[in-house]
Design a protein around this motif. Sequence first.
Motif, PDB file in Angstrom:
ATOM      1  N   PHE A 224      10.613   6.563 -10.037  1.00 20.00           N
ATOM      2  CA  PHE A 224      10.028   7.845  -9.628  1.00 20.00           C
ATOM      3  C   PHE A 224       8.784   7.561  -8.811  1.00 20.00           C
ATOM      4  O   PHE A 224       7.901   6.822  -9.256  1.00 20.00           O
ATOM      5  N   SER A 225       8.726   8.106  -7.620  1.00 21.17           N
ATOM      6  CA  SER A 225       7.605   7.890  -6.686  1.00 21.17           C
ATOM      7  C   SER A 225       7.340   6.405  -6.460  1.00 21.17           C
ATOM      8  O   SER A 225       6.197   5.951  -6.451  1.00 21.17           O
ATOM      9  N   GLY A 226       8.409   5.633  -6.323  1.00 22.43           N
ATOM     10  CA  GLY A 226       8.290   4.206  -6.047  1.00 22.43           C
ATOM     11  C   GLY A 226       7.902   3.361  -7.248  1.00 22.43           C
ATOM     12  O   GLY A 226       7.707   2.157  -7.116  1.00 22.43           O
ATOM     13  N   GLN A 227       7.801   3.957  -8.410  1.00 22.68           N
ATOM     14  CA  GLN A 227       7.383   3.242  -9.613  1.00 22.68           C
ATOM     15  C   GLN A 227       8.569   3.111 -10.566  1.00 22.68           C
ATOM     16  O   GLN A 227       9.240   4.105 -10.881  1.00 22.68           O
ATOM     17  N   SER A 228       8.857   1.884 -11.043  1.00 23.36           N
ATOM     18  CA  SER A 228       9.931   1.661 -12.012  1.00 23.36           C
ATOM     19  C   SER A 228       9.423   1.981 -13.410  1.00 23.36           C
ATOM     20  O   SER A 228       8.392   1.449 -13.842  1.00 23.36           O
ATOM     21  N   LEU A 229      10.146   2.842 -14.110  1.00 18.98           N
ATOM     22  CA  LEU A 229       9.725   3.297 -15.440  1.00 18.98           C
ATOM     23  C   LEU A 229      10.894   3.224 -16.412  1.00 18.98           C
ATOM     24  O   LEU A 229      12.053   3.092 -16.012  1.00 18.98           O
TER      25      LEU A 229
END
Length: 163
Positions: free
Chosen positions: A81-86
């Motif tokens: 999400f928004s370039g962030q891996s979560l």
Amino acid sequence: MSSASVSSLSGRLWLASMGLFLALAGLLFTWVLWTSWQRAEETRRWVPTPCRIISAQVISERPTPHSNPAHKAAVRYSYTFSGQSLTGTRIKRVDSASQHEENARKKLEEFPIGQETTCYVNPQQPDQTVLKHDSRAALYSIWFPLLFVFGGLGMTWNAFRRK
């Protein structure tokens, strides 16, 4: 004041207080159902995001030493999400445990490891996600406590209305 008018007044006060009690109880339950519906609707405004199930298992524990075991379906899924891996862990907003292990296993059947699915991400808190929305049933049931609100207010109105 005559005893008949005192008796009439105390009867009216009793009826009015019972009506107010019913109306307040109805308002309380109406508020609970409304809040539940709002929470169910909130996740429907979250951003649908592709995710992949990375683990799925049943976790069993005893909340107290002498209680029956509680079984909970536990999943982990990865998403970006928004370039962030979560990583997310919630199936629904509130994941409850069951005393029946087969119920927890049944929840996991929908989420086999490796499955590509959709999770819903809270845009204000991207680490807050769910795989499934909560039920909207609370809104469909809200009419019932409203009967107590209107009935109680009607009782109160009739208690003080001049005859």
